[in-house]
Structures are given as structure tokens and as C-alpha cells.
Scaffold this active site. Structure first.
Site, short mmCIF file in Angstrom:
data_model
loop_
_atom_site.label_atom_id
_atom_site.label_comp_id
_atom_site.label_asym_id
_atom_site.label_seq_id
_atom_site.Cartn_x
_atom_site.Cartn_y
_atom_site.Cartn_z
N LYS A 13 -6.77 41.51 -9.59
CA LYS A 13 -6.68 40.32 -8.93
C LYS A 13 -6.62 39.04 -9.95
O LYS A 13 -5.60 38.27 -9.87
CB LYS A 13 -8.01 39.76 -8.21
N ARG A 84 -17.42 36.36 0.21
CA ARG A 84 -17.73 37.92 -0.16
C ARG A 84 -18.42 38.03 0.67
O ARG A 84 -18.82 39.43 0.82
CB ARG A 84 -18.07 37.85 -1.47
N ARG A 119 -12.09 47.22 -20.19
CA ARG A 119 -11.70 45.73 -19.83
C ARG A 119 -12.05 44.64 -21.22
O ARG A 119 -13.37 44.80 -21.49
CB ARG A 119 -11.84 45.13 -18.59
N ARG A 152 -17.24 41.98 -20.71
CA ARG A 152 -18.37 41.22 -19.90
C ARG A 152 -19.51 42.26 -19.90
O ARG A 152 -19.44 43.55 -19.83
CB ARG A 152 -17.43 41.38 -18.65
N ARG A 164 -21.87 47.43 -8.16
CA ARG A 164 -20.96 46.48 -7.82
C ARG A 164 -20.06 47.02 -6.83
O ARG A 164 -19.71 46.07 -5.80
CB ARG A 164 -20.24 46.00 -8.97
P1 ADP Z 1 -16.21 41.62 -9.95
O1 ADP Z 1 -14.52 41.66 -9.15
O2 ADP Z 1 -16.07 42.63 -10.71
O3 ADP Z 1 -16.97 41.78 -8.69
P2 ADP Z 1 -16.30 38.84 -10.30
O4 ADP Z 1 -16.03 38.29 -11.92
O5 ADP Z 1 -15.64 38.36 -9.42
O6 ADP Z 1 -16.33 40.30 -10.59
O7 ADP Z 1 -17.74 38.57 -10.14
C1 ADP Z 1 -18.86 38.61 -11.06
C2 ADP Z 1 -20.02 38.62 -10.43
O8 ADP Z 1 -20.21 37.30 -9.94
C3 ADP Z 1 -20.21 39.56 -9.20
O9 ADP Z 1 -20.83 40.75 -9.45
C4 ADP Z 1 -21.67 38.68 -8.51
O10 ADP Z 1 -22.89 38.88 -9.15
C5 ADP Z 1 -21.09 37.23 -8.82
N1 ADP Z 1 -20.21 36.58 -7.83
C6 ADP Z 1 -18.97 36.31 -7.93
N2 ADP Z 1 -18.58 35.87 -6.54
C7 ADP Z 1 -19.49 35.81 -5.96
C8 ADP Z 1 -19.85 35.66 -4.41
N3 ADP Z 1 -18.79 34.97 -3.63
N4 ADP Z 1 -21.05 35.83 -3.83
C9 ADP Z 1 -21.91 36.43 -4.61
N5 ADP Z 1 -21.68 36.61 -5.90
C10 ADP Z 1 -20.67 36.58 -6.47
#
Ligand code: ADP
Length: 212
Positions: A13, A84, A119, A152, A164
Site C-alpha cells: 500500500k 481499521r 523491509r 521498523r 498484526r
Molecule cells: P501495518 O500495515 O503493518 O499494520 P502501519 O504502518 O499501517 O503498518 O501501522 C503500524 C501500527 O500502527 C499498527 O500495527 C498499529 O499499532 C498502529 N495503527 C496504525 N493505524 C491504526 C489504526 N487506524 N488504528 C489502530 N492502530 C493503528
């Protein structure tokens, strides 16, 4: 353009949205990146880092207000990582009347592990790299802004990745199902250039004419 992008971890994404942002100036709002930039921020619910390090979603209250502020500052957006959960979807429906399109990038769990375990992320612009799938031109350096690539914290443990994936399946898949009529599926198993062609075809009609 009001759009949201979904997909399991490692679907790419970030790569596709960053390209859209660079080429057409569509702001890529990525909640994970905002949370990483504010990882140590003290809130009534603790810090974002406490949740992210365990591979758990942060509380809805923590993220809802962050996204509201971000959205109030842009005319167009590609939202990556929000809403989410069902509660976030409810909150989002109160601030945004509708989305033009929802893109779902699909990959298998096997691909998720393969892409995440090697990554690297640009410490400045947040673009993503992988030593085979999407290598940088110069090792350790972002090819767009030249900044240092970092790992990360939540990518280097299989247990955290598993946690996750579970969060995504339990909390986010039901949200995508709610959008069913607006969802366009893109097969993201392929090389990222091929994925871009499909992705762009889906979003092109929503890009304002003066940016094309
Ligand atoms: P991934 O696609 O690996 O989940 P992101 O960079 O999108 O990675 O998100 C990293 C972390 O940030 C998630 O594991 C979560 O802890 C937090 N996070 C991101 N967006 C949200 C959301 N909308 N609600 C709750 N936690 C979130």
C-alpha cells in the site's frame, strides 16, 4: 479525490500510495507513519509505542482525533490505515460523507512474511524497500529523498507479525466488508510495477484534472 486503501501487511500500500502522492500530489495519509512519528507521545491511553511494539492496534480514541485533524487540512486524500475498526468506521462516517473508491490489495500470509522480514523504511519520506522485491538504487539510501533507510521495530519478529495479521483479520476485514460495493480488488502478489498499472487504472478517474 477521497479514497482509502486496504490490504494485509506487506501488500505494498505504501509503495503505491507514495507514488501517487509524488506524481499527482494526492496526500497520502498513513496512520502508522503518524503514530511512529509520535511513538513516545504520552496520552491518557499510554504511548502509541506500547501498542505498536506488541503488534496491537492503538485504542480508537487515540487515532480518531489524529485522523480528524489530518483530514481537516487536505482537499484530497488517499487514506492508508484508517478506518481499521468498526468503531473507527463509525467515527469516520461522521466526518466524511463518502469515499470515491476503496482499493483492496490482496497478498497471501506467506508474502507478508517474505516482504516484512526484509523491509526497510525511509526515515524521512516513509517509502518502503525490500532487498529483492524493491531494492534501493544505493544500499541503505532512499532513492527519492536520499535519507537513511531503517528497520521498523515491529517488522523483525515473526510473533509480532503474526499478532498484526491477527489484528487485521479480526478487526479490519469486517470494515472492508462494510465497504463491499465500493471495493476494487487489486492482485498485489505481482511485481510492484505491474501492481501500479492496475492501481492507477482504478484511481485515475478520481484524480483532479489539473493534476493529471
Ligand atoms: P501495518 O500495515 O503493518 O499494520 P502501519 O504502518 O499501517 O503498518 O501501522 C503500524 C501500527 O500502527 C499498527 O500495527 C498499529 O499499532 C498502529 N495503527 C496504525 N493505524 C491504526 C489504526 N487506524 N488504528 C489502530 N492502530 C493503528
Amino acid at each position: 479525490m477521497n479514497a482509502a486503501i486496504y490490504g494485509p501487511l506487506g501488500a505494498g500500500k505504501n509503495v503505491q500510495c507514495k507514488k501517487l502522492e509524488r506524481r499527482y500530489g494526492i496526500p497520502h495519509i498513513v496512520t502508522g507513519q503518524i503514530l511512529r512519528e509520535n511513538a513516545e507521545l504520552e496520552t491518557p491511553y499510554g504511548t502509541p509505542k506500547e501498542y505498536m511494539d506488541e503488534g496491537k492496534y492503538v485504542p480508537d480514541e487515540m487515532i480518531n482525533s489524529i485522523v480528524e485533524k489530518e483530514l481537516s487540512e487536505v482537499d484530497h486524500f488517499m487514506l492508508d490505515g484508517y478506518p481499521r475498526t468498526m468503531n473507527q468506521l463509525e467515527n469516520f462516517s461522521e466526518i466524511i460523507t463518502g469515499l470515491d473508491v476503496v482499493v483492496l490489495m490482496e497478498v497471501s500470509d506467506e508474502t507478508t512474511f517474505y516482504r516484512l522480514l526484509d523491509r526497510k523504511i525511509c526515515s524521512n519520506c516513509g517509502d518502503s524497500y525490500h532487498k529483492e522485491y524493491r531494492p534501493p538504487d544505493t544500499p541503505g539510501e532512499c532513492k527519492f529523498c536520499g535519507a537513511k533507510l531503517t528497520e521498523r521495530d515491529d517488522d523483525n519478529s515473526e510473533d509480532i507479525i503474526r499478532q498484526r495479521i491477527q489484528e487485521y483479520e479480526q478487526k479490519t476485514v469486517p470494515v472492508v466488508e462494510q465497504y463491499s460495493d465500493d471495493v476494487v480488488v487489486v492482485d498485489a502478489e505481482r511485481p510492484h510495477e505491474a501492481v501500479w498499472e492496475d492501481f492507477f487504472e482504478v484511481v485515475e478517474e478520481y484524480i483532479p484534472d489539473d493534476r493529471l
